[in-house]
Scaffold this motif. Structure first.
Motif, PDB file in Angstrom:
ATOM      1  N   ARG A   1       1.048   3.899  -2.907  1.00  0.00           N
ATOM      2  CA  ARG A   1       0.759   5.378  -2.672  1.00  0.00           C
ATOM      3  C   ARG A   1       1.870   6.350  -2.976  1.00  0.00           C
ATOM      4  O   ARG A   1       1.713   7.244  -3.989  1.00  0.00           O
ATOM      5  CB  ARG A   1       0.737   5.594  -0.971  1.00  0.00           C
ATOM      6  CG  ARG A   1       0.525   7.060  -0.537  1.00  0.00           C
ATOM      7  CD  ARG A   1      -0.704   7.665  -1.116  1.00  0.00           C
ATOM      8  NE  ARG A   1      -0.665   9.027  -0.652  1.00  0.00           N
ATOM      9  CZ  ARG A   1      -1.541  10.144  -1.207  1.00  0.00           C
ATOM     10  NH1 ARG A   1      -1.807   9.691  -2.574  1.00  0.00           N
ATOM     11  NH2 ARG A   1      -1.512  11.223  -0.942  1.00  0.00           N
TER      12      ARG A   1
ATOM     13  N   TYR B   1      -4.227   3.738   5.816  1.00  0.00           N
ATOM     14  CA  TYR B   1      -4.784   3.398   4.494  1.00  0.00           C
ATOM     15  C   TYR B   1      -6.067   2.970   4.664  1.00  0.00           C
ATOM     16  O   TYR B   1      -6.782   2.436   3.488  1.00  0.00           O
ATOM     17  CB  TYR B   1      -3.625   2.397   3.711  1.00  0.00           C
ATOM     18  CG  TYR B   1      -2.421   3.031   3.443  1.00  0.00           C
ATOM     19  CD1 TYR B   1      -2.196   4.236   2.907  1.00  0.00           C
ATOM     20  CD2 TYR B   1      -1.438   2.405   4.083  1.00  0.00           C
ATOM     21  CE1 TYR B   1      -0.862   4.829   3.022  1.00  0.00           C
ATOM     22  CE2 TYR B   1      -0.068   2.769   3.863  1.00  0.00           C
ATOM     23  CZ  TYR B   1       0.225   4.065   3.296  1.00  0.00           C
ATOM     24  OH  TYR B   1       1.444   4.573   3.450  1.00  0.00           O
TER      25      TYR B   1
ATOM     26  N   GLY C   1      -3.412   3.128  -3.156  1.00  0.00           N
ATOM     27  CA  GLY C   1      -2.499   3.469  -1.776  1.00  0.00           C
ATOM     28  C   GLY C   1      -3.570   3.801  -0.643  1.00  0.00           C
ATOM     29  O   GLY C   1      -3.779   2.724   0.126  1.00  0.00           O
ATOM     30  N   ASN C   2      -3.886   5.040  -0.732  1.00  0.00           N
ATOM     31  CA  ASN C   2      -4.524   5.302   0.630  1.00  0.00           C
ATOM     32  C   ASN C   2      -5.931   5.355   0.420  1.00  0.00           C
ATOM     33  O   ASN C   2      -6.436   4.733  -0.605  1.00  0.00           O
ATOM     34  CB  ASN C   2      -4.410   6.875   0.869  1.00  0.00           C
ATOM     35  CG  ASN C   2      -4.669   7.876  -0.406  1.00  0.00           C
ATOM     36  OD1 ASN C   2      -5.495   7.601  -1.084  1.00  0.00           O
ATOM     37  ND2 ASN C   2      -4.202   8.952  -0.247  1.00  0.00           N
TER      38      ASN C   2
ATOM     39  N   GLU D   1       0.778  -1.285  -0.071  1.00  0.00           N
ATOM     40  CA  GLU D   1       0.007  -0.032   0.065  1.00  0.00           C
ATOM     41  C   GLU D   1       0.962   1.276  -0.193  1.00  0.00           C
ATOM     42  O   GLU D   1       0.465   1.964  -0.670  1.00  0.00           O
ATOM     43  CB  GLU D   1      -0.913   0.017   1.317  1.00  0.00           C
ATOM     44  CG  GLU D   1      -1.947  -1.159   1.168  1.00  0.00           C
ATOM     45  CD  GLU D   1      -2.887  -1.211   2.236  1.00  0.00           C
ATOM     46  OE1 GLU D   1      -2.421  -0.806   3.301  1.00  0.00           O
ATOM     47  OE2 GLU D   1      -3.986  -1.423   2.188  1.00  0.00           O
TER      48      GLU D   1
END
Length: 357
Positions: A83, A296, A257-258, A79
């Motif tokens: 990001r 996340y 990612g987030n 992740e």
């Protein structure tokens, strides 16, 4: 917001066990639901389902760009890498007049997402019967505590474990929203064999009780339909999934990612949107296992808060959440973020759940 439900001096040794949580919730008249993260799969086999295992698999692919990215960012957390890649791409768009760097980073991002899916499928146990009978039954009993009592089960995991356990023990105990259309009802009445179409999502979505919030290996978006891969042609489910992937068809996976990017991905897919909005509408209490509400996962907290605030006048809302923690560090993390929740936050010792034993 529900601030400081957990006292600052509260320690891991003070935690209630999982059985005490269930006993307490069963005395109440409203439903209880379950949300599971990667800890559910790691509790089965951490060698297969950990970030380290996935990282090691991708490292063996000997992709120079991906290897360099992991080295520069200095993490095995997918992740975080995704990001950072998104950030790099946005920066490159500003300074790269030729577009060469932007294209290279976008290609790397695509390869990373595809590699993650390939890693999950390749490291996975080969078939449902690879899970021992005792562990399969134990996990099924754990899930039935929710499904047989009016609750719902939400998973953020990509793997097949949840699907396997439910199908192997009693497929009628849960509803994932998929169904087949009867293609020749008239002919069947005349004595011919029944013919059914592909397993498509939507037919039973209003009765759905199992939700894959971030997608999962057997679910594919064909562009017009959400389709579930099944055991067919005398091939195990995972074999058929890999065959589709060899043809560049990939399962629905939220690999952003987030939390904001994950939510954006979710809202661009009608199956994922339905699952997410269903989480936002639960009432009663929510129990988490193997899901730590990390940096996340803000979109999941937002869904929990929507459920907490809806129907406040009628009482039809989410009142509390019970978060399973494995260590003192996990407990400190929940203490630090409990202010983000609009419902009452409780914690319990996740080690006592004994899902697979």
């Amino acid at each position: 917001m529900a601030k400081d439900n957990i006292p600052k001096d509260f320690k891991f040794d003070d935690l209630q066990d999982y059985q005490s949580v269930i006993k307490k919730l069963n005395k109440r008249s409203y439903p209880k639901h379950l949300i599971m993260g990667n800890g559910f799969s790691m509790a089965y086999d951490h060698k297969i389902f950990s970030y380290n295992a996935l990282y090691d698999f991708i490292e063996k692919l000997e992709d120079a760009t991906l290897s360099k990215l992991f080295e520069v960012i200095n993490t095995k957390n997918f992740e975080l890498v995704m990001r950072q890649l998104d950030n790099f791409i946005e920066i490159a768009k500003t300074f790269d007049d030729t577009g060469v760097m932007v294209k290279a980073l976008q290609d790397a991002n695509q390869r990373l997402q595809e590699s993650l899916i390939e890693a999950v499928s390749s490291l996975h146990p080969e078939h449902v019967f690879a899970v021992p009978d005792a562990e399969s039954q134990s996990c099924y009993n754990f899930l039935q505590e929710y499904l047989s009592n009016g609750g719902k089960v939400f998973s953020t995991n990509y793997d097949l474990l949840l699907y396997w356990i439910l199908m192997r023990n009693n497929p009628h105990s849960s509803i994932d929203g998929f169904g087949r259309e009867h293609l020749n009802p008239v002919e069947t009445r005349r004595g011919e064999d029944a013919e059914f179409g592909e397993l498509l999502w939507g037919k039973y979505k209003e009765e759905q009780t199992v939700y894959y919030l971030h997608g999962t290996l057997p679910i594919f978006d064909t562009g017009t339909e959400i389709e579930k891969e099944v055991y067919r042609d005398s091939k195990y489910l995972l074999d058929n999934i890999k065959e589709r992937m060899d043809n560049k068809e990939y399962p629905i996976f939220v690999t952003a990612g987030n939390g904001t990017e994950k939510l954006n991905h979710i809202y661009h897919n009608r199956y994922l949107t339905f699952c997410y909005e269903s989480l936002s509408k639960i009432t009663g209490s929510l129990v988490s296992f193997g899901f730590n509400f990390g940096e996340y996962d803000e979109h999941i907290i937002d869904a929990v808060n929507k459920a907490s605030l809806r129907g406040a006048q009628s009482g039809e809302k989410l009142f509390s959440i019970y978060i399973g923690v494995y260590s003192e560090a996990d407990l400190e993390h929940i203490k630090n973020i409990q202010y983000k929740f609009d419902c009452k936050v409780n914690v319990y010792n996740a080690q006592t759940a004994n899902i697979w034993r």
